[in-house]
Design an enzyme around this catalytic site. Sequence first.
Site, PDB file in Angstrom:
ATOM      1  N   GLU A 132       0.839  -1.212   0.000  1.00 21.33           N
ATOM      2  CA  GLU A 132       0.000   0.000   0.000  1.00 21.33           C
ATOM      3  C   GLU A 132       0.868   1.254   0.000  1.00 21.33           C
ATOM      4  O   GLU A 132       0.511   2.268  -0.587  1.00 21.33           O
ATOM      5  CB  GLU A 132      -0.945   0.004   1.214  1.00 21.33           C
ATOM      6  CG  GLU A 132      -2.047  -1.052   1.163  1.00 21.33           C
ATOM      7  CD  GLU A 132      -3.029  -0.848   0.017  1.00 21.33           C
ATOM      8  OE1 GLU A 132      -2.595  -0.803  -1.158  1.00 21.33           O
ATOM      9  OE2 GLU A 132      -4.238  -0.758   0.288  1.00 21.33           O
ATOM     10  N   THR A 184      -5.299   6.671  -5.488  1.00 23.73           N
ATOM     11  CA  THR A 184      -5.438   6.907  -4.047  1.00 23.73           C
ATOM     12  C   THR A 184      -4.525   8.047  -3.604  1.00 23.73           C
ATOM     13  O   THR A 184      -4.925   8.887  -2.789  1.00 23.73           O
ATOM     14  CB  THR A 184      -5.096   5.613  -3.275  1.00 23.73           C
ATOM     15  OG1 THR A 184      -5.974   4.592  -3.739  1.00 23.73           O
ATOM     16  CG2 THR A 184      -5.280   5.781  -1.791  1.00 23.73           C
TER      17      THR A 184
END
Length: 312
Positions: A132, A184
């Site tokens: 991530e 994101t």
Amino acid sequence: MAKVLKGVQVFAPATVANLVCGFDVLGMALQQPQDVMTMRLREEPGIGISHADGYDLPVEPEKNVAGASLLALLEEYPEKAGFEIIIDKKIKPGSGLGSSAASSAGAVVGANYLLGNPFTKEDLVRFAMNGEKVASGVKHADNIAPCIYGGVTLIQSIFPLNIVQLTAPPMYVTVVHPQIEVRTSDARQILRKEVQLKAAIKQWGNIAGLVAGFLKNDYDLIGRSLEDVIIEPVRSILIPGFDDVKKKSKDAGALGGGISGSGPSIFMLSKEEYVAKGVEDVMIDVYTRLGIEFKTYVTMVNYEGAKVQVIS
Ligand SMILES: Nc1ncnc2c1ncn2[C@@H]1O[C@H](COP(=O)(O)OP(=O)(O)OP(=O)(O)O)[C@@H](O)[C@H]1O
Ligand SMILES: N[C@@H](CCO)C(=O)O
């Protein structure tokens, strides 16, 4: 070519991070869509990545989220080991459906199985958060944890990591994925750094209400708590049709919903299947009128998380 040994297929589910009010702390696994990864142990140390999809994602281990997560796992594994991995993405990158988390989590779940399960689920979340970091610049676990544990998870803390697996009643999840990409990292950069106390009070009331609603199987409380006064007003501007989909879905009987992860996907929860299908009709109507390509899913909560199947 490296000599490969025992192999597995890993099915890693899409996830809805935030669940509207729980930015970075709540997430839910879905039954569909799921990435498929084929993994084998190999004799030579290191990681070989190839792709069986058309997304042209990096093959260098440190640039691909699956590779970055496996490198973190190998750092804590006391022996030398190596993996070959073929990634077949069914969850489009930049969809808001946890595409990066499915690769990160799926890779470490598969690797752990191939090594004889030396690591706990919490260890695996810790490793996969490195993926991530590659995808969005920050470690967050609200897609990773539900992908590994299944169901609904609460990330009470990241440092130190504390994951709470919540019970939740059966729910239908209708998702629309407008075919635009929202990264994101971009969707995080536009957020305000400070929050008004009044908004914070509303938000933590909603998070507590949502968690209580899940634990008590109280669908009305779940619906009332699906409200975000901090993140959604900023991010929803990036998603054409958002307000329309939300309002009309609620009129069609959905409990509530909002942006899935950092968007552009929108999800709505429903108690009954016929309502979830009516919500899908609403989504189809809104995006057809807007002339924007889209994909919809009517699915349910996935209580199992990433699954491993041995192959010969
Ligand atoms: N194996 C991989 N799978 C998916 N994305 C990857 C992978 N390896 C690297 N990436 C990069 O990660 C980024 C996609 O992650 P991002 O977090 O933006 O999307 P997402 O996971 O669909 O969204 P969300 O986390 O909001 O659900 C892209 O820049 C992509 O190139
Ligand atoms: N909690 C994260 C999830 C995105 O992957 C965000 O909303 O930025």
